[in-house]
Design a protein around this motif. Structure first.
Motif, short mmCIF file in Angstrom:
data_model
loop_
_atom_site.label_atom_id
_atom_site.label_comp_id
_atom_site.label_asym_id
_atom_site.label_seq_id
_atom_site.Cartn_x
_atom_site.Cartn_y
_atom_site.Cartn_z
N GLY A 14 0.85 -1.19 0.00
CA GLY A 14 0.00 0.00 0.00
C GLY A 14 0.88 1.23 0.00
O GLY A 14 1.72 1.40 -0.88
N ALA A 15 0.71 2.08 1.01
CA ALA A 15 1.47 3.33 1.04
C ALA A 15 2.82 3.14 1.74
O ALA A 15 3.69 4.02 1.68
N VAL A 16 3.00 2.02 2.41
CA VAL A 16 4.22 1.82 3.20
C VAL A 16 5.32 1.22 2.32
O VAL A 16 5.10 0.23 1.63
N GLU A 17 6.49 1.84 2.37
CA GLU A 17 7.63 1.28 1.66
C GLU A 17 8.34 0.28 2.56
O GLU A 17 8.97 0.66 3.55
N ALA A 18 8.25 -1.00 2.23
CA ALA A 18 8.90 -2.00 3.07
C ALA A 18 10.38 -2.12 2.71
O ALA A 18 11.22 -2.33 3.57
N LEU A 19 10.69 -2.02 1.43
CA LEU A 19 12.09 -1.97 0.99
C LEU A 19 12.29 -0.65 0.26
O LEU A 19 11.50 -0.28 -0.60
N LYS A 20 13.38 0.05 0.63
CA LYS A 20 13.57 1.39 0.07
C LYS A 20 14.81 1.47 -0.80
O LYS A 20 15.58 2.41 -0.68
N GLY A 21 15.01 0.47 -1.63
CA GLY A 21 16.18 0.51 -2.49
C GLY A 21 17.27 -0.42 -1.98
O GLY A 21 18.33 0.01 -1.56
N VAL A 22 16.99 -1.72 -2.00
CA VAL A 22 17.93 -2.71 -1.50
C VAL A 22 18.76 -3.27 -2.66
O VAL A 22 18.21 -3.69 -3.67
N SER A 23 20.07 -3.25 -2.50
CA SER A 23 20.96 -3.87 -3.48
C SER A 23 21.83 -4.88 -2.77
O SER A 23 22.39 -4.57 -1.71
N LEU A 24 21.93 -6.06 -3.33
CA LEU A 24 22.87 -7.03 -2.78
C LEU A 24 23.21 -8.05 -3.85
O LEU A 24 22.52 -8.19 -4.85
N THR A 25 24.32 -8.75 -3.64
CA THR A 25 24.73 -9.77 -4.60
C THR A 25 25.05 -11.06 -3.86
O THR A 25 25.48 -11.03 -2.70
N VAL A 26 24.82 -12.17 -4.52
CA VAL A 26 25.21 -13.47 -3.99
C VAL A 26 25.99 -14.18 -5.09
O VAL A 26 25.48 -14.33 -6.21
N GLU A 27 27.23 -14.56 -4.77
CA GLU A 27 28.06 -15.24 -5.77
C GLU A 27 27.79 -16.74 -5.70
O GLU A 27 27.37 -17.26 -4.67
#
Lengths: 243, 310
Positions: A14-27
């Motif tokens: 809805g209006a709530v941002e649960a993730l606000k721009g998550v970056s990650l990598t898994v090799e």
């Protein structure tokens, strides 16, 4: 190129941002752990990767292919398996049936793979006909992991496998996760039990209210003062009072 | 006449009609199992199946004398075409009345309204296309009323036997399908935990469609069986529909074996009941049963859940 990559992922309820721009990598071949308090967005991250939630922005790449608009059942078929929070075994299916569900898309290797799972978890082999809903928490966790392995995954997403389990069982579960990884399965591990997770992982990320607050080698994170205080419970005298 | 004299005849009638209720009830219970939705337009799926089967047998009935093989073949054909029409109707219903709502994440009440709307539409469409008079299965299809045998003095007609045996076969087939096939396992997994099912690679949307179609195939075949006894008409769906729904609730909605048990029990109870209350109160007995279960044991005889053998 990393096996799994999240780039600037934004997820809204809805209006709530649960993730606000998550970056990650898994090799490929790694165990990466994702730490954080309740509500930080760890489960949301996993549910978005596996296709149960749609991101409103950002990209997910698995083995070079974009995952963003691929439905969950297709993601599972691509070799990315999610062991959900709370195990979620099918309560009214037997252990064998639960394991069969893991191989729903491809039953070619059913027998061999089931034997392999029973080899990893002898407890499950002993009660094959028992319903999932009647198992103990530890057994359900074993079943949930075994069920995911039936899909011959390249990446396992594990959501709090130690939650609510006795210390001895937690040891077993983490040991098995190590063995599975040694067999070549890449693992993204969400945990509240930060000490255990960091000891098994090669790298870690810390989520705080929907953003990555910290990241690094697991050994370095284990030594970090803030991590020690907040997530490993090694604080000053306050803890004894609170406890 | 004492109840004891009539007991066996009432039992035969109850078992026969109850087995048909059971076949229809499965459609309600399967759909409820995967979607927690009462498909109130299921009665119209049943009606379309009945018309499909009746028209097919009327069109294909040879003139003159009919041999036993032809007779059996035509009954099977009527069943098959009835089932097919039911399956198609259920498929169309899911596409037009429910899927658009699911896509938009509509609240539960919207489904109910959509179901009632679809039901009224389908019933009146049938009235317009097939006429307002009831249509019967050709009289020459087989000699319905010949007594085949008797149990404790109760006569069992050829028609009773055909309806009961076919219904029983359908029930067994469905039970096998749900408990012993990959599709059945997919349906059960969606009923127990649809998110987790999708994590296993189960295409939940596809399972939902298959569940509607499966319920529709059964209701269509059931419609043909019902039409053998009571003819087909555009309003025929409502009463057996509500009774099959009662049967599903009686057995425990979402529970496949419960629906079968509920259908049989309801068929028996309404026939025993009409002996005491009069034949004109046959339908009253069924709805009295519905009210009573909802008061006393709302989870039904076997409990909710699309459980193990589901």
């Amino acid at each position: 190129m990393s096996l799994l990559e999240l780039d600037d992922l934004v997820v809204r309820y809805g209006a709530v941002e649960a993730l606000k721009g998550v970056s990650l990598t898994v090799e490929e071949g790694e165990i990466v752990t994702l730490l954080g308090a309740n509500g930080a967005g760890k489960t949301t991250t996993l549910r978005t990767i596996s296709g149960l939630l749609r991101p409103s922005r950002g990209a997910i790449t698995f083995d070079g292919q974009p995952l963003k608009n691929i439905p969950a059942h297709e993601v599972a078929a691509m070799g990315l398996r999610h062991v959900p929070e709370g195990r979620r075994v099918f309560p009214q299916m037997s252990i064998v049936e639960n394991l069969e569900m893991g191989a729903y898309r491809d039953r070619k290797h059913l027998k061999v793979d089931m034997e392999r799972v029973f080899g990893l978890f002898p407890r499950l082999a002993e009660r094959q006909k028992q319903d999932g809903g009647t198992l103990s928490g530890g057994e359900q966790q074993m079943l949930a992991i075994g069920r995911a392995l039936m899909g011959r995954p390249r990446v396992l997403l594990l959501d709090e496998p130690s939650m609510g389990l006795a210390p001895l069982v937690v040891q077993t579960i983490f040991q098995i996760i190590g063995e599975i990884n040694a067999d070549g399965v890449t693992v993204l591990l969400v945990e509240q039990n930060a000490a255990q997770a960091l000891r098994r992982a090669s790298r870690g990320y810390v989520l705080e209210t929907g953003t990555i607050a910290m990241q690094g080698e697991a050994s370095a994170l284990l030594q970090d003062d803030r991590i020690r205080q907040v997530y490993l419970g090694e604080s000053t005298g306050d803890e004894a009072q609170a406890g | 006449m004492a109840f004891a004299d009539q007991f066996w005849q009432l039992t035969v009638t109850g078992l026969v009609i109850g087995s048909v209720y059971a076949v229809i009830a499965l459609g309600y219970t399967l759909v409820y199992g995967v979607l927690q939705l009462i498909n109130f337009a299921h009665s119209e799926v049943f009606m379309f199946g009945a018309f499909g089967g009746v028209f097919a047998t009327r069109a294909l009935l040879p003139s003159g004398n009919i041999s036993a093989t032809e007779s059996i073949g035509l009954v099977l054909l009527g069943l098959g075409i009835g089932a097919l029409c039911g399956g198609l109707a259920a498929f169309a219903l899911e596409r037009t009345a429910y899927r658009p709502l699911r896509r938009r994440g509509a609240p539960r009440l919207a489904y109910l309204i959509s179901a009632i709307g679809a039901s009224l539409f389908a019933s009146n469409l049938a009235g317009k296309e097939f006429g307002r008079d009831s249509v019967n299965i050709p009289k020459d299809l087989f000699d319905y009323n010949t007594q085949v045998f008797s149990v404790f003095g109760a006569r069992v007609s050829k028609q009773d036997l055909v309806v009961f045996v076919v219904a029983l076969a359908l029930l067994l087939l469905l039970d096998r399908l749900v408990s012993g096939t990959r599709l059945g396992q997919g349906i059960r997994s969606v009923a127990q935990d649809s998110d987790t099912a999708s994590l296993m690679g189960v295409n939940v949307e596809r399972i939902i469609v298959m569940t509607f179609v499966l319920g529709g195939l059964l209701a269509g075949a059931g419609g043909f069986l019902y039409a053998m006894k009571f003819n087909a008409s555009f309003t025929m769906g409502f009463i057996p529909g509500v009774k099959a729904f009662t049967a599903a609730v009686l057995g425990g909605i979402g529970n496949v074996r419960g629906a079968v048990l509920g259908g049989i029990v309801l068929g028996l109870v309404e026939n025993y009941g009409q002996f005491f209350l009069g034949a004109q109160n046959l339908d009253v007995v069924a709805f009295l049963v519905l009210v009573l279960i909802l008061l006393v044991r709302p989870s039904g005889l076997l409990g909710e859940r699309l459980g193990r053998a589901a």
